[in-house]
Motif scaffolding. Structure first.
Motif, PDB file in Angstrom:
ATOM      1  N   GLU A  97       8.759  -3.318  -6.347  1.00 46.49           N
ATOM      2  CA  GLU A  97       7.627  -2.435  -6.607  1.00 46.49           C
ATOM      3  C   GLU A  97       6.519  -2.658  -5.581  1.00 46.49           C
ATOM      4  O   GLU A  97       5.849  -1.697  -5.158  1.00 46.49           O
ATOM      5  CB  GLU A  97       7.098  -2.647  -8.027  1.00 46.49           C
ATOM      6  CG  GLU A  97       5.939  -1.737  -8.420  1.00 46.49           C
ATOM      7  CD  GLU A  97       6.281  -0.250  -8.422  1.00 46.49           C
ATOM      8  OE1 GLU A  97       5.400   0.542  -8.814  1.00 46.49           O
ATOM      9  OE2 GLU A  97       7.410   0.144  -8.033  1.00 46.49           O
ATOM     10  N   SER A  98       6.325  -3.896  -5.150  1.00 45.09           N
ATOM     11  CA  SER A  98       5.308  -4.176  -4.127  1.00 45.09           C
ATOM     12  C   SER A  98       5.667  -3.507  -2.809  1.00 45.09           C
ATOM     13  O   SER A  98       4.788  -2.966  -2.117  1.00 45.09           O
ATOM     14  CB  SER A  98       5.166  -5.687  -3.936  1.00 45.09           C
ATOM     15  OG  SER A  98       4.727  -6.318  -5.126  1.00 45.09           O
ATOM     16  N   LEU A 101       5.091   0.339  -3.251  1.00 42.48           N
ATOM     17  CA  LEU A 101       3.674   0.665  -3.188  1.00 42.48           C
ATOM     18  C   LEU A 101       3.117   0.460  -1.782  1.00 42.48           C
ATOM     19  O   LEU A 101       2.231   1.202  -1.343  1.00 42.48           O
ATOM     20  CB  LEU A 101       2.887  -0.185  -4.193  1.00 42.48           C
ATOM     21  CG  LEU A 101       3.104   0.147  -5.673  1.00 42.48           C
ATOM     22  CD1 LEU A 101       2.377  -0.864  -6.549  1.00 42.48           C
ATOM     23  CD2 LEU A 101       2.648   1.566  -5.992  1.00 42.48           C
ATOM     24  N   THR A 169      -0.098  -7.829  -7.920  1.00 47.56           N
ATOM     25  CA  THR A 169       0.932  -7.278  -8.802  1.00 47.56           C
ATOM     26  C   THR A 169       1.455  -8.277  -9.847  1.00 47.56           C
ATOM     27  O   THR A 169       1.944  -7.860 -10.893  1.00 47.56           O
ATOM     28  CB  THR A 169       2.130  -6.755  -7.982  1.00 47.56           C
ATOM     29  OG1 THR A 169       2.472  -7.723  -6.971  1.00 47.56           O
ATOM     30  CG2 THR A 169       1.813  -5.431  -7.308  1.00 47.56           C
ATOM     31  N   HIS A 277      -1.286   3.556 -16.013  1.00 49.29           N
ATOM     32  CA  HIS A 277       0.141   3.716 -15.698  1.00 49.29           C
ATOM     33  C   HIS A 277       0.937   3.031 -16.800  1.00 49.29           C
ATOM     34  O   HIS A 277       0.484   2.019 -17.348  1.00 49.29           O
ATOM     35  CB  HIS A 277       0.469   3.087 -14.344  1.00 49.29           C
ATOM     36  CG  HIS A 277       1.810   3.477 -13.796  1.00 49.29           C
ATOM     37  ND1 HIS A 277       2.970   2.853 -14.193  1.00 49.29           N
ATOM     38  CD2 HIS A 277       2.179   4.434 -12.902  1.00 49.29           C
ATOM     39  CE1 HIS A 277       3.990   3.401 -13.557  1.00 49.29           C
ATOM     40  NE2 HIS A 277       3.538   4.369 -12.779  1.00 49.29           N
ATOM     41  N   SER A 279       3.270   1.047 -16.556  1.00 53.27           N
ATOM     42  CA  SER A 279       3.455  -0.348 -16.125  1.00 53.27           C
ATOM     43  C   SER A 279       2.122  -0.932 -15.694  1.00 53.27           C
ATOM     44  O   SER A 279       1.460  -0.405 -14.796  1.00 53.27           O
ATOM     45  CB  SER A 279       4.441  -0.411 -14.952  1.00 53.27           C
ATOM     46  OG  SER A 279       4.333  -1.650 -14.278  1.00 53.27           O
ATOM     47  N   THR A 282       2.253  -1.813 -11.943  1.00 53.20           N
ATOM     48  CA  THR A 282       2.000  -0.696 -11.030  1.00 53.20           C
ATOM     49  C   THR A 282       0.530  -0.305 -11.042  1.00 53.20           C
ATOM     50  O   THR A 282      -0.063  -0.046  -9.987  1.00 53.20           O
ATOM     51  CB  THR A 282       2.891   0.497 -11.402  1.00 53.20           C
ATOM     52  OG1 THR A 282       4.270   0.095 -11.328  1.00 53.20           O
ATOM     53  CG2 THR A 282       2.660   1.667 -10.475  1.00 53.20           C
ATOM     54  N   LEU A 286      -1.858  -0.389  -7.749  1.00 53.01           N
ATOM     55  CA  LEU A 286      -2.507   0.855  -7.330  1.00 53.01           C
ATOM     56  C   LEU A 286      -4.032   0.728  -7.330  1.00 53.01           C
ATOM     57  O   LEU A 286      -4.704   1.280  -6.458  1.00 53.01           O
ATOM     58  CB  LEU A 286      -2.093   2.004  -8.248  1.00 53.01           C
ATOM     59  CG  LEU A 286      -0.696   2.578  -8.008  1.00 53.01           C
ATOM     60  CD1 LEU A 286      -0.323   3.543  -9.127  1.00 53.01           C
ATOM     61  CD2 LEU A 286      -0.618   3.278  -6.651  1.00 53.01           C
TER      62      LEU A 286
END
Length: 331
Positions: A97-98, A101, A169, A277, A279, A282, A286
């Motif tokens: 995910e990092s 993003l 994160t 979000h 999550s 996330t 963000l």
């Protein structure tokens, strides 16, 4: 920063079992966690929630803390270029995910730990002079999520000295881990908070919504004031801002939020970003990325990606706010 408004325990909808309030507190990731949940008392009596939560957060810390010598992240950081390291499922989730993003926003870079250290916001003392442009250029050339390779075998780096830092994160991921644990244990109404970020689900007794307060970014030092309240429903909630961690040197103010493209601490009018979000991880990432972007770029990114985002900016006439179209239903 967020804080929940006062909550009341009591009965839920007619015909449903009485909901008992349970409060759990502790320390993790260099900060604190606070959990508030509601469930039938007879169900809670069968669980060991505090012990299970402590164990889950300890595992996240052991994997992702750069302050633990033998943590999973530090093992990777000591790796040479080209070596592939097998990684845990949790580490893979946060890394993937990092990276996503990082490519999407261009302003969240989990490899920029050495750049943060160079500016004096890491474990070392703050610098006595501003880094030179040559030092910044050399650093920028050796960071970037494009220098990471994640595949079925594990994770590798393409340049020596590349290091990961999940400061934007990991905290959100810890919240998600606890929230998922609660849901597996049949807990549907909860608020999980770590260091000011949250994930919320369900409702309070009486079918009342969770109400969260966004903090006033220009409140006097040492005071906490409410800017406005929101009802996020079942969402992860994260905020980021440049008004808490900074120092002054040679008459200049340097914030801890750094643009990985320029290597410079940000200097613009955007002082607070709230992101919703599903999550928390996330949302956490963000919020940091949009703060680095600045007001106009953050607006454009939120609208292009249909993100629920709330911005607070400084202007000569005072604070100015912006709600993305996707955020308005939560006000």
């Amino acid at each position: 920063m967020f804080f929940a408004l006062s909550l009341l325990s009591g009965c839920d909808k007619a015909g449903e079992p009485e909901q008992q309030e349970l409060l759990l507190h502790g320390k993790t990731m260099g900060t604190t966690y606070n959990i508030k949940l509601y469930a039938p008392g007879e169900h809670l009596a069968t669980l060991n929630l505090h012990g299970d939560i402590e164990q889950a957060l300890k595992a996240v810390n052991q994997s992702m803390s750069t302050y633990i010598h033998d943590s999973e992240i530090n093992q990777f950081n000591r790796l040479s270029a080209g070596e592939v390291m097998a990684i845990s499922a949790d580490f893979r989730t946060v890394t993937a995910e990092s990276i996503r993003l990082g490519f999407s926003t261009k302003t969240l870079d989990v490899t920029m730990g050495p750049l943060i250290d160079l500016w004096g916001f890491g474990p070392d003392k703050r610098p006595t002079q501003r880094p030179t442009q040559a030092e910044l250029d050399a650093m920028i050339a050796n960071i970037g999520v494009d220098k990471l390779t994640l595949n079925e075998q594990g994770l590798a780096k393409s340049v020596d000295g590349l290091e990961l830092s999940f400061s934007a994160t990991a905290k959100g991921f810890g919240i998600d881990k606890v929230a998922d644990l609660l849901e597996r244990q049949g807990i549907a109404n909860y608020m999980v908070e770590i260091g000011g970020e949250m994930r919320i689900a369900g409702h309070k007794p009486g079918n009342k919504a969770w109400v969260i307060a966004i903090e006033q970014p220009d409140a006097p030092k040492g005071e906490r004031k409410i800017h406005r309240t929101i009802e996020p429903g079942s969402m992860g909630v994260a905020t980021s801002g440049d008004y808490r961690i900074f120092y002054e040197m040679d008459g200049e103010v340097y914030t801890h939020l750094i643009n990985p493209q320029t290597g410079m601490p940000i200097k613009h009018d955007l002082v607070s970003v709230t992101v919703l979000h599903p999550s928390a991880m996330t949302a956490d990432g963000l919020a940091t990325a949009l703060t680095v972007m600045g007001t106009e770029r953050a607006k454009a990114y939120a609208e292009a990606n249909n993100l629920p985002v709330y911005l607070i900016s400084k202007t000569p006439d005072g604070l100015k706010t912006y709600s993305s179209p996707a955020f308005k239903p939560y006000l």
